[in-house]
Every structure is written in structure tokens, then in C-alpha cells.
Design a protein around this motif. Structure first.
Motif, mmCIF file in Angstrom:
data_model
loop_
_atom_site.group_PDB
_atom_site.id
_atom_site.type_symbol
_atom_site.label_atom_id
_atom_site.label_comp_id
_atom_site.label_asym_id
_atom_site.label_seq_id
_atom_site.Cartn_x
_atom_site.Cartn_y
_atom_site.Cartn_z
ATOM 1 N N ALA A 77 0.826 -1.212 0.000
ATOM 2 C CA ALA A 77 0.000 0.000 0.000
ATOM 3 C C ALA A 77 0.857 1.257 0.000
ATOM 4 C CB ALA A 77 -0.934 0.003 1.203
ATOM 5 N N SER A 78 2.046 1.191 0.592
ATOM 6 C CA SER A 78 2.900 2.381 0.712
ATOM 7 C C SER A 78 3.731 2.658 -0.540
ATOM 8 C CB SER A 78 3.845 2.232 1.905
ATOM 9 O OG SER A 78 3.133 2.123 3.099
ATOM 10 N N LEU A 79 4.190 1.616 -1.184
ATOM 11 C CA LEU A 79 5.115 1.800 -2.303
ATOM 12 C C LEU A 79 4.591 2.694 -3.433
ATOM 13 C CD1 LEU A 79 6.897 -1.653 -2.578
ATOM 14 C CD2 LEU A 79 7.849 0.531 -1.805
ATOM 15 N N PRO A 80 3.349 2.519 -3.906
ATOM 16 C CA PRO A 80 2.905 3.395 -4.997
ATOM 17 C C PRO A 80 2.857 4.874 -4.609
ATOM 18 C CG PRO A 80 1.438 1.515 -4.781
ATOM 19 C CD PRO A 80 2.363 1.479 -3.618
ATOM 20 N N TRP A 81 2.692 5.162 -3.326
ATOM 21 C CA TRP A 81 2.617 6.560 -2.889
ATOM 22 C C TRP A 81 3.982 7.230 -2.866
ATOM 23 C CZ3 TRP A 81 -1.776 8.911 -3.189
ATOM 24 C CH2 TRP A 81 -2.969 8.172 -3.053
ATOM 25 N N LEU A 82 5.052 6.457 -3.047
ATOM 26 C CA LEU A 82 6.380 7.068 -3.132
ATOM 27 C C LEU A 82 6.495 7.993 -4.333
ATOM 28 C CD1 LEU A 82 8.797 4.206 -2.071
ATOM 29 C CD2 LEU A 82 8.448 6.406 -0.927
ATOM 30 N N LYS B 135 4.444 10.257 -5.089
ATOM 31 C CA LYS B 135 4.088 11.582 -4.578
ATOM 32 C C LYS B 135 5.082 12.080 -3.537
ATOM 33 C CE LYS B 135 0.357 13.384 -4.857
ATOM 34 N NZ LYS B 135 -0.114 14.557 -5.554
ATOM 35 N N GLY B 136 5.844 11.174 -2.942
ATOM 36 C CA GLY B 136 6.833 11.566 -1.946
ATOM 37 C C GLY B 136 6.815 10.651 -0.736
ATOM 38 N N ALA B 137 7.875 10.739 0.052
ATOM 39 C CA ALA B 137 8.017 9.876 1.224
ATOM 40 C C ALA B 137 6.932 10.151 2.260
ATOM 41 C CB ALA B 137 9.400 10.064 1.845
ATOM 42 N N PHE B 138 6.495 11.399 2.382
ATOM 43 C CA PHE B 138 5.460 11.743 3.351
ATOM 44 C C PHE B 138 4.155 11.021 3.020
ATOM 45 C CE2 PHE B 138 2.197 14.732 5.058
ATOM 46 C CZ PHE B 138 2.534 14.611 6.400
ATOM 47 N N TRP B 139 3.845 10.902 1.733
ATOM 48 C CA TRP B 139 2.628 10.214 1.309
ATOM 49 C C TRP B 139 2.737 8.708 1.587
ATOM 50 C CZ3 TRP B 139 -1.647 12.333 -1.636
ATOM 51 C CH2 TRP B 139 -1.621 13.733 -1.686
ATOM 52 N N ALA B 140 3.909 8.132 1.331
ATOM 53 C CA ALA B 140 4.113 6.710 1.624
ATOM 54 C C ALA B 140 4.044 6.466 3.130
ATOM 55 C CB ALA B 140 5.459 6.245 1.072
ATOM 56 N N LEU B 141 4.589 7.391 3.911
ATOM 57 C CA LEU B 141 4.506 7.277 5.371
ATOM 58 C C LEU B 141 3.054 7.330 5.835
ATOM 59 C CD1 LEU B 141 5.917 7.221 8.145
ATOM 60 C CD2 LEU B 141 5.885 9.724 8.060
ATOM 61 N N ALA B 142 2.246 8.162 5.191
ATOM 62 C CA ALA B 142 0.825 8.254 5.549
ATOM 63 C C ALA B 142 0.123 6.921 5.326
ATOM 64 C CB ALA B 142 0.148 9.360 4.738
ATOM 65 N N ALA B 143 0.447 6.223 4.247
ATOM 66 C CA ALA B 143 -0.153 4.901 3.996
ATOM 67 C C ALA B 143 0.303 3.906 5.053
ATOM 68 C CB ALA B 143 0.208 4.411 2.599
ATOM 69 N N ALA B 144 1.567 3.963 5.420
ATOM 70 C CA ALA B 144 2.074 3.066 6.457
ATOM 71 C C ALA B 144 1.405 3.346 7.798
ATOM 72 C CB ALA B 144 3.588 3.198 6.572
ATOM 73 N N VAL B 145 1.192 4.600 8.111
ATOM 74 C CA VAL B 145 0.516 4.964 9.362
ATOM 75 C C VAL B 145 -0.905 4.408 9.371
ATOM 76 C CG1 VAL B 145 -0.442 6.909 10.657
ATOM 77 C CG2 VAL B 145 1.925 6.975 9.889
ATOM 78 N N GLY B 146 -1.605 4.538 8.261
ATOM 79 C CA GLY B 146 -2.955 3.988 8.177
ATOM 80 C C GLY B 146 -2.982 2.497 8.435
ATOM 81 N N GLY B 147 -2.043 1.770 7.858
ATOM 82 C CA GLY B 147 -1.974 0.332 8.087
ATOM 83 C C GLY B 147 -1.574 -0.012 9.510
#
Length: 118
Positions: free
Chosen positions: A17-22, A24-36
Motif C-alpha cells: 500500500a505504501s510503495l505506490p505513494w512514493l 508523490k513523496g516519502a510523506f505520502w508513503a509514510l501516511a499509507a504506512a501509518v494507516g496500516g
């Protein structure tokens, strides 16, 4: 502490879930990781409360299950609200939540492992 068994279904789901958001940037990927991770934390809390009481009456067991389930969703909703308050982008957070919930459902419906005792 139990020995590490490698990547579990939740780890893989959060990573996927986090990888595709990279893009847009690391902050977006971190947001997906936080959600999970919010879902994983809630599920862990549910397991500790629902299954940690030992042998009890049926009403006590149902009470533990309901308490654990209620607290799980309090943690999930509270974590999502905290993410909004911290300014995390909502779409990646929801992506992480959905991926973790799908991984949870797949793990629960997966085929049971054979017993090691023969």
C-alpha cells in the motif's frame, strides 16, 4: 519475545500500500504506512483483550470479545483522527487502512496449518 518469522500478511500489505505513494513523496508513503499500522495496533489490542482472560464463563468471554472489538475501533478511529490532525494526506492513509483490513481478512480465512504433532 517470539522469534521473528519473516514478513507476515500485514507487513506485506502495508508495504504494498505504501510503495505506490512514493511517487508523490516519502510523506505520502509514510501516511499509507501509518494507516496500516493503526489497524495493526487495534488488532493487536483486540487480541490481547479478547484472548487474554483465560477460562471464564460465557458471559465473561463475550464481554472480553466485545470490549476488545470496541477498543480496536476506538484505536482505529482515533488514529485516523490523529492523522487528520497531523496533516497526513487522507487518501494514502485510507489505502493503508484498507490494505491492512484486507490482509486481516485473508489471514483469518486462510487455510489452517497442519499440526506438527503426528
Amino acid at each position: 519475545m517470539p522469534a521473528s518469522r519473516g514478513l507476515g500478511p500485514w507487513h506485506i500489505a502495508i508495504l504494498v500500500a505504501s510503495l505506490p505513494w512514493l511517487i508523490k513523496g516519502a510523506f505520502w508513503a509514510l501516511a499509507a504506512a501509518v494507516g496500516g499500522l493503526v489497524v495493526v495496533t487495534g488488532a493487536w489490542l483486540f487480541g490481547r483483550i479478547a484472548l487474554g482472560g483465560g477460562v471464564q464463563s460465557s458471559s465473561g468471554a463475550v464481554g472480553r470479545l466485545l470490549t476488545g472489538l470496541m477498543l480496536k475501533w476506538v484505536v482505529v478511529i482515533g488514529g485516523l483522527a490523529a492523522g487528520v490532525a497531523l496533516g497526513l494526506p487522507p487518501m494514502p492513509v485510507l489505502t493503508g487502512v484498507i490494505a491492512a483490513l484486507v490482509a486481516q481478512m485473508l489471514a483469518m480465512t486462510g487455510r489452517p496449518q497442519a499440526s506438527k504433532a503426528h
